[in-house]
Design a protein around this motif. Sequence first.
Motif, PDB file in Angstrom:
ATOM      1  N   UNK A 193      29.545  36.545  54.892  1.00 39.32           N
ATOM      2  CA  UNK A 193      28.973  37.435  54.571  1.00 39.32           C
ATOM      3  C   UNK A 193      27.787  36.967  53.937  1.00 39.32           C
ATOM      4  N   UNK A 194      26.384  37.352  54.219  1.00 39.64           N
ATOM      5  CA  UNK A 194      24.858  36.913  52.828  1.00 39.64           C
ATOM      6  C   UNK A 194      25.349  37.401  51.862  1.00 39.64           C
ATOM      7  N   UNK A 195      25.819  38.460  51.634  1.00 39.75           N
ATOM      8  CA  UNK A 195      25.921  38.951  50.647  1.00 39.75           C
ATOM      9  C   UNK A 195      26.854  38.251  49.353  1.00 39.75           C
ATOM     10  N   UNK A 196      27.616  37.368  49.591  1.00 42.10           N
ATOM     11  CA  UNK A 196      29.048  36.490  49.067  1.00 42.10           C
ATOM     12  C   UNK A 196      27.452  35.702  49.191  1.00 42.10           C
ATOM     13  N   UNK A 197      26.701  34.848  50.011  1.00 39.79           N
ATOM     14  CA  UNK A 197      26.184  33.558  49.666  1.00 39.79           C
ATOM     15  C   UNK A 197      25.348  33.962  48.108  1.00 39.79           C
ATOM     16  N   UNK A 198      25.075  34.847  48.653  1.00 38.75           N
ATOM     17  CA  UNK A 198      23.771  36.170  47.574  1.00 38.75           C
ATOM     18  C   UNK A 198      23.828  35.587  46.482  1.00 38.75           C
ATOM     19  N   UNK A 199      25.317  36.010  46.572  1.00 42.87           N
ATOM     20  CA  UNK A 199      25.373  36.327  44.652  1.00 42.87           C
ATOM     21  C   UNK A 199      26.227  34.852  44.186  1.00 42.87           C
ATOM     22  N   UNK A 200      26.222  33.515  45.293  1.00 42.31           N
ATOM     23  CA  UNK A 200      26.225  32.473  44.369  1.00 42.31           C
ATOM     24  C   UNK A 200      24.230  31.196  44.080  1.00 42.31           C
ATOM     25  N   UNK A 201      23.791  31.973  45.253  1.00 40.29           N
ATOM     26  CA  UNK A 201      22.287  32.088  44.633  1.00 40.29           C
ATOM     27  C   UNK A 201      21.606  32.914  43.467  1.00 40.29           C
ATOM     28  N   UNK A 202      21.911  33.968  43.559  1.00 44.17           N
ATOM     29  CA  UNK A 202      21.491  34.705  42.219  1.00 44.17           C
ATOM     30  C   UNK A 202      22.442  33.743  40.845  1.00 44.17           C
ATOM     31  N   UNK A 203      23.296  33.640  40.967  1.00 43.79           N
ATOM     32  CA  UNK A 203      23.694  32.883  39.699  1.00 43.79           C
ATOM     33  C   UNK A 203      23.153  31.779  39.523  1.00 43.79           C
ATOM     34  N   UNK A 204      22.438  31.196  40.411  1.00 41.29           N
ATOM     35  CA  UNK A 204      21.926  30.234  40.185  1.00 41.29           C
ATOM     36  C   UNK A 204      20.052  30.356  40.009  1.00 41.29           C
ATOM     37  N   UNK A 205      20.175  31.338  40.188  1.00 43.50           N
ATOM     38  CA  UNK A 205      19.000  32.188  39.673  1.00 43.50           C
ATOM     39  C   UNK A 205      17.461  30.810  40.989  1.00 43.50           C
ATOM     40  N   UNK A 206      18.485  30.558  42.409  1.00 40.73           N
ATOM     41  CA  UNK A 206      17.317  30.529  43.217  1.00 40.73           C
ATOM     42  C   UNK A 206      17.174  31.262  44.545  1.00 40.73           C
ATOM     43  N   UNK A 207      15.778  30.760  45.559  1.00 37.86           N
ATOM     44  CA  UNK A 207      15.969  31.042  46.273  1.00 37.86           C
ATOM     45  C   UNK A 207      16.529  30.397  48.000  1.00 37.86           C
ATOM     46  N   UNK A 208      17.363  31.443  48.390  1.00 39.54           N
ATOM     47  CA  UNK A 208      17.759  30.381  49.789  1.00 39.54           C
ATOM     48  C   UNK A 208      17.279  29.032  50.268  1.00 39.54           C
ATOM     49  N   UNK A 209      15.928  28.924  49.806  1.00 40.40           N
ATOM     50  CA  UNK A 209      15.115  27.369  50.538  1.00 40.40           C
ATOM     51  C   UNK A 209      15.888  26.374  49.790  1.00 40.40           C
ATOM     52  N   UNK A 210      15.871  27.286  48.767  1.00 35.90           N
ATOM     53  CA  UNK A 210      16.450  25.625  47.747  1.00 35.90           C
ATOM     54  C   UNK A 210      18.000  25.196  47.854  1.00 35.90           C
ATOM     55  N   UNK A 211      18.498  25.920  48.492  1.00 36.31           N
ATOM     56  CA  UNK A 211      20.203  25.205  47.886  1.00 36.31           C
ATOM     57  C   UNK A 211      20.396  25.216  49.011  1.00 36.31           C
ATOM     58  N   UNK A 212      21.379  24.285  49.460  1.00 41.52           N
ATOM     59  CA  UNK A 212      21.905  23.036  50.625  1.00 41.52           C
ATOM     60  C   UNK A 212      23.928  24.304  50.580  1.00 41.52           C
ATOM     61  N   UNK A 213      24.142  24.395  51.745  1.00 39.18           N
ATOM     62  CA  UNK A 213      25.753  24.463  51.460  1.00 39.18           C
ATOM     63  C   UNK A 213      26.320  23.204  52.093  1.00 39.18           C
ATOM     64  N   UNK A 214      27.367  22.904  52.014  1.00 40.95           N
ATOM     65  CA  UNK A 214      28.513  21.291  52.495  1.00 40.95           C
ATOM     66  C   UNK A 214      29.512  22.485  53.072  1.00 40.95           C
ATOM     67  N   UNK A 215      30.358  22.333  54.184  1.00 44.46           N
ATOM     68  CA  UNK A 215      31.122  22.843  54.141  1.00 44.46           C
ATOM     69  C   UNK A 215      32.051  22.372  55.924  1.00 44.46           C
ATOM     70  N   UNK A 216      33.278  22.307  56.361  1.00 47.11           N
ATOM     71  CA  UNK A 216      33.792  21.950  56.842  1.00 47.11           C
ATOM     72  C   UNK A 216      34.096  23.034  58.555  1.00 47.11           C
ATOM     73  N   UNK A 217      33.485  24.532  57.994  1.00 45.44           N
ATOM     74  CA  UNK A 217      33.290  25.548  58.517  1.00 45.44           C
ATOM     75  C   UNK A 217      32.520  25.650  59.558  1.00 45.44           C
ATOM     76  N   UNK A 218      31.904  25.487  60.480  1.00 42.14           N
ATOM     77  CA  UNK A 218      30.319  25.542  60.645  1.00 42.14           C
ATOM     78  C   UNK A 218      30.310  26.953  61.373  1.00 42.14           C
ATOM     79  N   UNK A 219      31.194  27.716  61.649  1.00 44.98           N
ATOM     80  CA  UNK A 219      30.461  29.164  61.277  1.00 44.98           C
ATOM     81  C   UNK A 219      30.851  29.614  60.709  1.00 44.98           C
ATOM     82  N   UNK A 220      31.601  29.766  59.408  1.00 42.04           N
ATOM     83  CA  UNK A 220      31.207  30.692  57.863  1.00 42.04           C
ATOM     84  C   UNK A 220      31.433  30.661  57.128  1.00 42.04           C
ATOM     85  N   UNK A 221      31.171  28.642  56.617  1.00 46.35           N
ATOM     86  CA  UNK A 221      29.888  28.111  55.876  1.00 46.35           C
ATOM     87  C   UNK A 221      28.813  27.123  56.424  1.00 46.35           C
TER      88      UNK A 221
END
Length: 271
Positions: A193-221
């Motif tokens: 869910x984009x809303x879920x990811x946005x919650x994390x970005x908001x906590x870091x006070x970052x814009x989305x283009x300033x963040x990187x996600x590293x995961x093992x699940x191609x679709x969800x992560x």
Amino acid sequence: MADKKWPDCAKNLKGVILDMCGVLYDAGEGDGVAIPGSVEAVRKLRTSDLQLRFCTNETQASREKFVAKLGRLGYDISVSEVFSPAPAVVAVLKERGLRPHLLVHDGVLPEFDTVDKSNPNCVVIGDAAEAFTYKNMNDAFNVLTWQKKPLLISMGQGKYYKETDGLKLDVGAYTKALEYATDSKAEVIGKPSPMFYQTVLTDMKLHSHEGLMIGDDLVSDVGGAQNCGMLGVQVRTGKYRPSDENHPTVKADGTVDNLAQAVDMILSQRC
């Protein structure tokens, strides 16, 4: 979404979000096992100028117990750095005045202690593991069928995850069964869910283009992060399969052997 060259894009990063199962550790008997190199990789990120958060669809334990388990594997992580579906679901339930029927793992039940569960008007489903019996699924089905507009809240929609003894069906498979039986569509709170990811970005006070996600699940992560405007890198650990690199709709911004390699590549661009 993979229009930025990896790892050159790391120069402009301000925050890194890590998946946990399949990136930091493989689940299994006891605490599971740390993936080689990942403990040191997390330490390296902590000594860098990058913010660090952890984003998981773990729904078999409270965050406190989950973090304690990772501590025993060698990770130094605080509960406030971990974003998981259960606390987010509890907030939604209280905001909307919803009373859930819970189809979840016993280990996560304490997260819902403050929620009214009498006369349920919705179903919350998580990775209930062995509790996914016919009776429990049928009980959830009956709660939904008595509602004029069935409301099913799913804590993530993963298809499967990896434990030390092999792959295990995840909550998404059981969510789909209830969706099919009740002609409804689940509301997903958790990855992807984009809303879920946005919650994390908001906590870091970052814009989305300033963040990187590293995961093992191609679709969800990876795909979920990209849909939120972040970069997404996949590790070849956990549930990774070679076919992921030829997925018809999701292409990672980068694919690496493991978290250790990803972190070394990121930090080498920031010297």
